[in-house]
Design a protein around this motif. Structure first.
Motif, mmCIF file in Angstrom:
data_model
loop_
_atom_site.group_PDB
_atom_site.id
_atom_site.type_symbol
_atom_site.label_atom_id
_atom_site.label_comp_id
_atom_site.label_asym_id
_atom_site.label_seq_id
_atom_site.Cartn_x
_atom_site.Cartn_y
_atom_site.Cartn_z
ATOM 1 N N GLN A 98 -6.291 7.362 -2.715
ATOM 2 C CA GLN A 98 -5.204 8.116 -2.341
ATOM 3 C C GLN A 98 -4.747 7.136 -0.770
ATOM 4 O O GLN A 98 -5.735 6.327 -0.339
ATOM 5 C CB GLN A 98 -6.064 8.991 -1.662
ATOM 6 N N ASP A 99 -3.517 6.909 -1.264
ATOM 7 C CA ASP A 99 -2.476 6.209 0.108
ATOM 8 C C ASP A 99 -1.994 7.130 1.150
ATOM 9 O O ASP A 99 -1.564 7.891 1.602
ATOM 10 C CB ASP A 99 -1.296 6.222 -0.513
ATOM 11 N N TYR A 100 -2.888 6.616 2.382
ATOM 12 C CA TYR A 100 -2.538 7.673 3.666
ATOM 13 C C TYR A 100 -1.709 6.704 4.362
ATOM 14 O O TYR A 100 -1.771 5.317 4.308
ATOM 15 C CB TYR A 100 -3.984 7.283 4.254
ATOM 16 N N PRO A 101 -1.011 7.784 5.543
ATOM 17 C CA PRO A 101 0.529 6.966 6.091
ATOM 18 C C PRO A 101 -0.332 6.296 6.687
ATOM 19 O O PRO A 101 -1.235 5.712 7.871
ATOM 20 C CB PRO A 101 0.345 8.408 7.047
ATOM 21 N N THR A 102 0.654 5.017 6.671
ATOM 22 C CA THR A 102 -0.253 4.040 7.706
ATOM 23 C C THR A 102 0.703 3.774 9.552
ATOM 24 O O THR A 102 0.052 2.615 9.811
ATOM 25 C CB THR A 102 0.900 2.691 7.038
ATOM 26 N N ILE A 103 1.336 4.471 9.920
ATOM 27 C CA ILE A 103 1.510 4.897 10.705
ATOM 28 C C ILE A 103 1.365 5.971 11.458
ATOM 29 O O ILE A 103 0.873 6.818 10.784
ATOM 30 C CB ILE A 103 3.823 5.394 10.853
ATOM 31 N N LYS A 104 1.172 6.006 12.614
ATOM 32 C CA LYS A 104 0.820 7.439 13.730
ATOM 33 C C LYS A 104 1.755 8.656 14.225
ATOM 34 O O LYS A 104 2.573 8.200 13.799
ATOM 35 C CB LYS A 104 0.170 7.102 15.282
ATOM 36 N N PRO A 105 1.403 9.589 13.941
ATOM 37 C CA PRO A 105 2.017 10.574 13.901
ATOM 38 C C PRO A 105 2.466 10.765 15.073
ATOM 39 O O PRO A 105 1.459 10.524 16.736
ATOM 40 C CB PRO A 105 1.082 11.779 14.139
ATOM 41 N N THR A 106 3.977 11.193 15.952
ATOM 42 C CA THR A 106 4.073 11.535 16.840
ATOM 43 C C THR A 106 3.909 12.604 17.665
ATOM 44 O O THR A 106 4.362 12.843 19.237
ATOM 45 C CB THR A 106 5.911 11.161 16.822
#
Length: 408
Positions: free
Chosen positions: A12-20
Protein backbone atom coordinates in the motif's frame (compact mmCIF):
# COMPACT_ATOMS: atom_id res chain seq x y z
CA UNK A 1 3.58 -20.87 13.82
CA UNK A 2 5.23 -19.11 10.91
CA UNK A 3 8.53 -17.20 11.24
CA UNK A 4 9.09 -14.30 8.87
CA UNK A 5 12.63 -13.03 8.31
CA UNK A 6 13.95 -10.11 6.29
CA UNK A 7 11.94 -7.14 5.06
CA UNK A 8 8.29 -7.37 4.22
CA UNK A 9 7.32 -5.35 1.16
CA UNK A 10 4.45 -2.91 1.66
CA UNK A 11 1.83 -3.16 -1.04
CA UNK A 12 0.00 0.00 0.00
CA UNK A 13 1.22 3.46 -0.93
CA UNK A 14 0.58 5.87 1.94
CA UNK A 15 0.64 9.66 1.51
CA UNK A 16 4.07 11.19 2.12
CA UNK A 17 2.66 14.60 3.06
CA UNK A 18 0.80 15.43 6.23
CA UNK A 19 -2.85 16.48 6.15
CA UNK A 20 -3.53 20.14 6.90
CA UNK A 21 -6.57 19.01 8.87
CA UNK A 22 -6.70 15.80 10.91
CA UNK A 23 -9.68 15.30 13.22
CA UNK A 24 -9.33 11.88 14.85
CA UNK A 25 -12.45 11.96 17.02
CA UNK A 26 -12.40 8.25 17.90
CA UNK A 27 -8.86 8.50 19.28
CA UNK A 28 -8.88 11.93 20.97
CA UNK A 29 -12.53 12.16 22.08
CA UNK A 30 -12.20 15.94 21.91
CA UNK A 31 -13.53 18.70 19.68
CA UNK A 32 -10.86 20.68 17.86
CA UNK A 33 -10.86 24.38 18.75
CA UNK A 34 -11.41 25.29 15.09
CA UNK A 35 -14.83 23.60 15.08
CA UNK A 36 -18.05 25.51 15.71
CA UNK A 37 -20.60 23.30 17.46
CA UNK A 38 -24.18 23.87 18.62
CA UNK A 39 -27.15 21.78 19.75
CA UNK A 40 -30.20 22.83 21.76
CA UNK A 41 -31.99 20.63 24.27
CA UNK A 42 -30.78 17.84 26.59
CA UNK A 43 -29.11 14.76 25.16
CA UNK A 44 -27.04 11.71 26.09
CA UNK A 45 -24.29 9.37 24.94
CA UNK A 46 -22.69 6.07 25.99
CA UNK A 47 -19.27 6.32 27.64
CA UNK A 48 -16.39 3.81 27.50
CA UNK A 49 -17.80 1.92 30.49
CA UNK A 50 -21.21 1.48 28.88
CA UNK A 51 -22.84 4.07 31.13
CA UNK A 52 -25.46 6.47 29.78
CA UNK A 53 -24.25 10.05 30.31
CA UNK A 54 -26.88 12.82 30.30
CA UNK A 55 -25.71 16.24 29.08
CA UNK A 56 -27.20 19.68 28.51
CA UNK A 57 -27.37 21.73 25.33
CA UNK A 58 -24.19 22.66 23.49
CA UNK A 59 -22.16 19.71 24.80
CA UNK A 60 -20.50 17.59 22.06
CA UNK A 61 -20.79 13.85 22.52
CA UNK A 62 -18.28 11.09 21.82
CA UNK A 63 -20.28 7.89 21.71
CA UNK A 64 -19.20 4.30 22.45
CA UNK A 65 -20.35 0.79 21.65
CA UNK A 66 -22.19 -0.33 24.82
CA UNK A 67 -20.86 -3.90 24.52
CA UNK A 68 -17.23 -3.43 23.48
CA UNK A 69 -16.49 0.06 24.82
CA UNK A 70 -15.06 1.07 21.43
CA UNK A 71 -15.35 4.77 20.68
CA UNK A 72 -17.52 5.34 17.62
CA UNK A 73 -16.43 8.97 17.32
CA UNK A 74 -18.33 12.25 17.34
CA UNK A 75 -22.09 11.69 17.54
CA UNK A 76 -24.13 13.87 15.16
CA UNK A 77 -27.91 13.49 15.23
CA UNK A 78 -30.89 15.24 13.76
CA UNK A 79 -33.81 16.62 15.68
CA UNK A 80 -35.88 14.10 17.64
CA UNK A 81 -38.61 14.40 20.28
CA UNK A 82 -39.28 11.97 23.13
CA UNK A 83 -43.08 11.72 23.29
CA UNK A 84 -43.06 9.87 26.61
CA UNK A 85 -43.39 12.71 29.17
CA UNK A 86 -41.89 10.63 31.98
CA UNK A 87 -39.07 8.80 30.25
CA UNK A 88 -36.51 8.76 33.04
CA UNK A 89 -38.93 7.27 35.56
CA UNK A 90 -41.56 5.24 33.64
CA UNK A 91 -44.39 3.91 35.77
CA UNK A 92 -47.22 5.47 37.77
CA UNK A 93 -47.00 8.79 35.88
CA UNK A 94 -47.77 7.16 32.53
CA UNK A 95 -51.15 8.59 31.47
CA UNK A 96 -53.14 5.43 30.71
CA UNK A 97 -53.89 1.97 32.09
CA UNK A 98 -51.38 0.09 34.20
CA UNK A 99 -51.21 -2.75 36.70
CA UNK A 100 -48.66 -3.56 39.38
CA UNK A 101 -46.75 -1.36 41.78
CA UNK A 102 -44.11 1.06 40.56
CA UNK A 103 -41.36 2.08 42.99
CA UNK A 104 -39.58 5.11 41.54
CA UNK A 105 -35.97 5.89 42.45
CA UNK A 106 -35.42 2.40 43.80
CA UNK A 107 -32.15 1.94 45.64
CA UNK A 108 -32.04 -1.78 44.87
CA UNK A 109 -30.21 -1.20 41.57
CA UNK A 110 -28.43 1.64 39.82
CA UNK A 111 -29.97 2.89 36.59
CA UNK A 112 -27.94 2.77 33.34
CA UNK A 113 -26.72 6.32 34.04
CA UNK A 114 -25.34 5.29 37.43
CA UNK A 115 -28.06 7.05 39.44
CA UNK A 116 -30.83 5.67 41.64
CA UNK A 117 -33.59 6.76 39.26
CA UNK A 118 -34.77 3.39 37.97
CA UNK A 119 -38.31 2.15 38.56
CA UNK A 120 -39.00 -1.21 40.23
CA UNK A 121 -42.07 -2.80 38.64
CA UNK A 122 -43.61 -5.47 40.88
CA UNK A 123 -46.43 -7.47 39.29
CA UNK A 124 -49.59 -7.83 41.36
CA UNK A 125 -51.31 -10.29 39.03
CA UNK A 126 -50.45 -12.48 36.04
CA UNK A 127 -51.32 -9.84 33.42
CA UNK A 128 -49.12 -6.77 34.07
CA UNK A 129 -49.05 -3.85 31.64
CA UNK A 130 -48.03 -0.19 31.43
CA UNK A 131 -49.48 2.17 28.82
CA UNK A 132 -49.20 5.73 27.57
CA UNK A 133 -51.98 7.06 25.33
CA UNK A 134 -51.66 9.37 22.31
CA UNK A 135 -52.34 9.56 18.58
CA UNK A 136 -49.98 7.93 16.09
CA UNK A 137 -49.97 9.68 12.71
CA UNK A 138 -50.66 7.85 9.45
CA UNK A 139 -47.61 6.87 7.42
CA UNK A 140 -45.13 7.78 10.16
CA UNK A 141 -42.49 5.35 11.42
CA UNK A 142 -42.10 5.32 15.21
CA UNK A 143 -39.52 3.67 17.42
CA UNK A 144 -39.97 2.76 21.10
CA UNK A 145 -37.03 2.00 23.37
CA UNK A 146 -36.42 1.38 27.07
CA UNK A 147 -33.76 -0.14 29.29
CA UNK A 148 -34.86 -3.21 31.24
CA UNK A 149 -33.22 -5.43 33.86
CA UNK A 150 -34.54 -8.71 35.23
CA UNK A 151 -35.66 -8.86 38.83
CA UNK A 152 -37.44 -11.75 40.52
CA UNK A 153 -38.06 -14.73 38.16
CA UNK A 154 -37.82 -12.65 34.93
CA UNK A 155 -34.31 -13.47 33.66
CA UNK A 156 -34.55 -14.46 29.99
CA UNK A 157 -38.25 -13.60 29.78
CA UNK A 158 -39.86 -10.95 27.60
CA UNK A 159 -41.00 -7.34 27.80
CA UNK A 160 -43.28 -7.04 24.78
CA UNK A 161 -43.53 -3.58 23.17
CA UNK A 162 -46.89 -2.50 21.77
CA UNK A 163 -47.74 0.56 19.65
CA UNK A 164 -51.47 0.79 19.06
CA UNK A 165 -52.61 -1.87 16.64
CA UNK A 166 -50.42 -4.90 15.89
CA UNK A 167 -47.93 -6.12 14.99
CA UNK A 168 -46.18 -6.06 18.35
CA UNK A 169 -42.56 -6.76 19.17
CA UNK A 170 -41.36 -10.36 19.07
CA UNK A 171 -39.33 -12.35 21.58
CA UNK A 172 -36.27 -11.83 19.38
CA UNK A 173 -36.15 -8.09 20.04
CA UNK A 174 -37.83 -8.05 23.46
CA UNK A 175 -35.91 -10.59 25.54
CA UNK A 176 -34.74 -9.46 28.98
CA UNK A 177 -31.06 -10.38 29.61
CA UNK A 178 -30.60 -13.56 31.58
CA UNK A 179 -27.31 -12.36 33.12
CA UNK A 180 -28.86 -9.61 35.22
CA UNK A 181 -27.52 -6.74 33.09
CA UNK A 182 -29.39 -3.73 31.74
CA UNK A 183 -30.34 -3.83 28.06
CA UNK A 184 -31.97 -1.22 25.84
CA UNK A 185 -34.78 -2.94 23.95
CA UNK A 186 -36.25 -1.31 20.83
CA UNK A 187 -39.26 -1.78 18.58
CA UNK A 188 -40.11 0.02 15.31
CA UNK A 189 -43.45 0.23 13.53
CA UNK A 190 -44.83 2.22 10.60
CA UNK A 191 -48.44 3.36 11.00
CA UNK A 192 -50.81 2.49 8.15
CA UNK A 193 -52.92 4.74 5.97
CA UNK A 194 -54.95 6.36 8.74
CA UNK A 195 -54.18 7.84 12.14
CA UNK A 196 -54.36 5.58 15.18
CA UNK A 197 -56.26 7.90 17.50
CA UNK A 198 -55.76 7.48 21.25
CA UNK A 199 -53.44 4.55 20.68
CA UNK A 200 -52.20 2.52 23.65
CA UNK A 201 -48.40 2.62 23.60
CA UNK A 202 -46.53 0.61 26.17
CA UNK A 203 -45.23 -2.62 27.58
CA UNK A 204 -46.52 -6.06 28.61
CA UNK A 205 -44.17 -8.49 30.46
CA UNK A 206 -44.48 -12.12 29.41
CA UNK A 207 -42.68 -15.39 30.02
CA UNK A 208 -40.51 -16.92 27.33
CA UNK A 209 -41.50 -18.44 24.93
CA UNK A 210 -45.10 -17.60 25.87
CA UNK A 211 -47.32 -17.16 28.86
CA UNK A 212 -47.88 -14.79 31.77
CA UNK A 213 -45.58 -13.97 34.68
CA UNK A 214 -46.64 -14.61 38.25
CA UNK A 215 -47.77 -12.13 40.86
CA UNK A 216 -44.69 -10.97 42.77
CA UNK A 217 -42.31 -11.17 39.80
CA UNK A 218 -40.18 -8.05 39.24
CA UNK A 219 -38.40 -6.13 36.51
CA UNK A 220 -36.54 -2.81 36.64
CA UNK A 221 -37.13 -0.19 33.92
CA UNK A 222 -35.53 3.14 32.95
CA UNK A 223 -35.17 5.49 30.01
CA UNK A 224 -38.41 5.05 28.06
CA UNK A 225 -38.51 6.80 24.68
CA UNK A 226 -41.06 7.11 21.86
CA UNK A 227 -39.84 8.99 18.79
CA UNK A 228 -40.49 9.25 15.08
CA UNK A 229 -37.72 7.52 13.19
CA UNK A 230 -36.65 4.15 11.86
CA UNK A 231 -34.21 3.40 14.71
CA UNK A 232 -33.70 4.56 18.28
CA UNK A 233 -31.61 7.69 18.67
CA UNK A 234 -29.74 8.55 21.86
CA UNK A 235 -31.92 8.86 24.94
CA UNK A 236 -33.68 12.20 25.50
CA UNK A 237 -34.42 12.57 29.22
CA UNK A 238 -37.95 13.71 30.14
CA UNK A 239 -39.31 14.63 33.57
CA UNK A 240 -43.03 15.27 33.20
CA UNK A 241 -43.27 16.72 29.70
CA UNK A 242 -42.15 15.85 26.18
CA UNK A 243 -38.69 17.06 25.22
CA UNK A 244 -36.95 17.82 21.91
CA UNK A 245 -33.25 17.36 21.26
CA UNK A 246 -32.11 19.72 18.52
CA UNK A 247 -29.78 18.77 15.65
CA UNK A 248 -26.01 18.74 16.16
CA UNK A 249 -24.61 21.50 13.93
CA UNK A 250 -20.89 21.09 13.34
CA UNK A 251 -18.79 23.19 10.97
CA UNK A 252 -15.49 25.01 10.39
CA UNK A 253 -15.72 28.50 8.86
CA UNK A 254 -13.78 31.73 8.38
CA UNK A 255 -10.01 31.88 8.89
CA UNK A 256 -10.08 28.49 10.61
CA UNK A 257 -11.27 27.07 7.28
CA UNK A 258 -9.08 29.03 4.87
CA UNK A 259 -5.95 28.17 6.87
CA UNK A 260 -6.16 24.51 5.85
CA UNK A 261 -8.17 24.64 2.59
CA UNK A 262 -6.79 24.83 -0.96
CA UNK A 263 -9.25 25.89 -3.66
CA UNK A 264 -7.09 24.65 -6.54
CA UNK A 265 -6.57 21.07 -5.43
CA UNK A 266 -7.03 18.81 -2.44
CA UNK A 267 -8.04 15.42 -1.04
CA UNK A 268 -10.90 14.79 1.42
CA UNK A 269 -11.09 11.69 3.64
CA UNK A 270 -13.91 10.51 5.91
CA UNK A 271 -14.27 7.51 8.22
CA UNK A 272 -17.79 7.30 9.64
CA UNK A 273 -20.92 5.22 10.17
CA UNK A 274 -24.66 5.83 10.29
CA UNK A 275 -27.42 4.36 12.44
CA UNK A 276 -30.55 5.26 10.45
CA UNK A 277 -31.78 5.39 6.88
CA UNK A 278 -30.84 9.08 6.68
CA UNK A 279 -27.38 7.99 5.53
CA UNK A 280 -26.33 11.48 4.47
CA UNK A 281 -26.04 12.33 8.16
CA UNK A 282 -22.65 10.59 7.92
CA UNK A 283 -21.09 12.88 5.33
CA UNK A 284 -18.93 16.00 5.03
CA UNK A 285 -19.48 18.88 2.63
CA UNK A 286 -17.22 21.72 1.47
CA UNK A 287 -19.48 24.56 0.34
CA UNK A 288 -20.48 28.18 1.00
CA UNK A 289 -23.20 30.05 2.85
CA UNK A 290 -25.59 29.80 -0.13
CA UNK A 291 -25.93 26.10 0.67
CA UNK A 292 -27.70 26.66 4.01
CA UNK A 293 -31.11 25.76 2.58
CA UNK A 294 -32.32 22.25 1.83
CA UNK A 295 -31.37 20.29 -1.29
CA UNK A 296 -28.83 22.76 -2.75
CA UNK A 297 -25.79 20.56 -2.02
CA UNK A 298 -23.33 22.72 -3.97
CA UNK A 299 -19.70 21.80 -3.39
CA UNK A 300 -17.59 18.75 -2.64
CA UNK A 301 -19.27 16.02 -0.63
CA UNK A 302 -18.20 12.58 0.53
CA UNK A 303 -19.96 10.09 2.77
CA UNK A 304 -23.10 8.02 3.06
CA UNK A 305 -25.45 8.16 0.10
CA UNK A 306 -29.23 7.99 0.21
CA UNK A 307 -29.27 4.79 -1.84
CA UNK A 308 -27.22 2.88 0.73
CA UNK A 309 -23.93 3.42 -1.06
CA UNK A 310 -20.88 5.44 -0.09
CA UNK A 311 -20.87 8.45 -2.40
CA UNK A 312 -18.67 11.33 -3.56
CA UNK A 313 -19.58 14.18 -5.83
CA UNK A 314 -18.64 17.65 -7.02
CA UNK A 315 -21.78 19.65 -7.72
CA UNK A 316 -21.66 23.02 -9.46
CA UNK A 317 -25.12 24.47 -8.87
CA UNK A 318 -28.32 23.93 -6.95
CA UNK A 319 -30.03 22.65 -10.08
CA UNK A 320 -28.16 19.39 -9.77
CA UNK A 321 -25.46 19.79 -12.45
CA UNK A 322 -22.24 18.16 -11.39
CA UNK A 323 -18.79 17.46 -12.74
CA UNK A 324 -18.31 14.20 -10.96
CA UNK A 325 -20.42 11.67 -9.13
CA UNK A 326 -19.35 8.30 -7.81
CA UNK A 327 -21.22 5.64 -5.92
CA UNK A 328 -18.81 3.15 -4.43
CA UNK A 329 -18.99 0.34 -1.92
CA UNK A 330 -22.19 -0.04 0.05
CA UNK A 331 -22.60 1.38 3.55
CA UNK A 332 -24.37 -0.81 6.08
CA UNK A 333 -26.04 0.37 9.25
CA UNK A 334 -23.74 0.62 12.25
CA UNK A 335 -20.56 -0.36 10.37
CA UNK A 336 -17.61 1.91 9.60
CA UNK A 337 -17.01 2.99 6.02
CA UNK A 338 -14.14 5.00 4.52
CA UNK A 339 -14.30 7.28 1.50
CA UNK A 340 -11.85 9.71 -0.14
CA UNK A 341 -12.38 12.36 -2.83
CA UNK A 342 -9.45 13.98 -4.67
CA UNK A 343 -10.00 17.08 -6.82
CA UNK A 344 -8.06 19.27 -9.27
CA UNK A 345 -8.98 20.89 -12.58
CA UNK A 346 -10.06 18.12 -14.97
CA UNK A 347 -8.67 15.51 -12.58
CA UNK A 348 -11.12 14.00 -10.08
CA UNK A 349 -10.92 10.66 -8.30
CA UNK A 350 -12.74 8.86 -5.53
CA UNK A 351 -12.48 5.55 -3.72
CA UNK A 352 -14.60 3.88 -1.04
CA UNK A 353 -13.55 1.02 1.21
CA UNK A 354 -10.39 0.29 -0.77
CA UNK A 355 -12.08 -0.16 -4.12
CA UNK A 356 -10.57 0.89 -7.44
CA UNK A 357 -10.82 4.64 -8.01
CA UNK A 358 -13.52 6.23 -10.10
CA UNK A 359 -12.16 9.14 -12.14
CA UNK A 360 -13.36 12.08 -14.21
CA UNK A 361 -11.26 14.36 -16.44
CA UNK A 362 -13.66 17.27 -16.94
CA UNK A 363 -14.56 20.24 -14.74
CA UNK A 364 -12.84 23.11 -12.96
CA UNK A 365 -12.34 24.10 -9.31
CA UNK A 366 -13.13 27.81 -9.80
CA UNK A 367 -15.81 27.91 -7.09
CA UNK A 368 -14.49 29.34 -3.81
CA UNK A 369 -15.93 27.63 -0.74
CA UNK A 370 -15.79 28.99 2.79
CA UNK A 371 -16.80 26.18 5.15
CA UNK A 372 -16.66 22.51 6.05
CA UNK A 373 -19.97 21.12 7.28
CA UNK A 374 -20.58 17.81 8.98
CA UNK A 375 -23.66 16.08 7.64
CA UNK A 376 -26.23 17.30 5.16
CA UNK A 377 -28.57 20.15 6.16
CA UNK A 378 -31.71 18.34 5.06
CA UNK A 379 -30.85 14.92 6.45
CA UNK A 380 -29.96 16.28 9.87
CA UNK A 381 -33.44 17.76 9.80
CA UNK A 382 -34.81 14.29 9.07
CA UNK A 383 -33.38 13.01 12.32
CA UNK A 384 -30.50 10.82 11.17
CA UNK A 385 -27.83 9.42 13.50
CA UNK A 386 -24.18 9.47 12.41
CA UNK A 387 -20.80 8.78 14.02
CA UNK A 388 -17.67 10.54 12.74
CA UNK A 389 -14.51 8.60 13.49
CA UNK A 390 -11.96 10.61 11.52
CA UNK A 391 -11.85 13.47 9.01
CA UNK A 392 -8.66 14.40 7.12
CA UNK A 393 -7.93 16.98 4.47
CA UNK A 394 -4.80 17.17 2.31
CA UNK A 395 -4.08 20.43 0.47
CA UNK A 396 -2.80 18.45 -2.54
CA UNK A 397 -4.53 16.16 -5.00
CA UNK A 398 -3.07 12.79 -3.91
CA UNK A 399 -2.24 10.13 -6.52
CA UNK A 400 -4.94 7.60 -7.25
CA UNK A 401 -3.17 4.73 -5.49
CA UNK A 402 -2.88 6.81 -2.31
CA UNK A 403 -6.59 7.65 -2.51
CA UNK A 404 -7.27 3.91 -2.48
CA UNK A 405 -4.85 3.33 0.41
CA UNK A 406 -6.60 5.92 2.57
CA UNK A 407 -9.86 3.99 2.35
CA UNK A 408 -8.42 0.48 2.69
Amino acid sequence: GVTVTGEVAATQDYPTIKPTLDLNFAATKTLDSRISYYRYGPASYIDANGKVVLVGEGVPRFDHDPDTGECKGLLVEGERTNYFPNGVRPGDKFNHSKTGTFTENTTEVKAPDGSYTATKWTFTDSDPYLYHNQTLNAGVTYTMSMWVKAGTNMAGDVLQFRMGQGPYSTNANSTIPADGSWKRLTFTKTVGGSNETNANIGFEPQTNPSGNPASGDVIYIWGAQLESGSTASSFIPTYGYTQTRGPDKVQITGKEFTDFYNQIEGTIFLSASYETDARNVASITFDDISNESEYTDVGYRAGGGSTGNVASYVRTDSGGDQYFKQYGSSATQGNEFKVALAYKDNNYASSANGQTVHTDTSGTTSKLYDRLRFSDVHNVGLGGVGHYRRVMYYSKRLPNNQVVTLTS
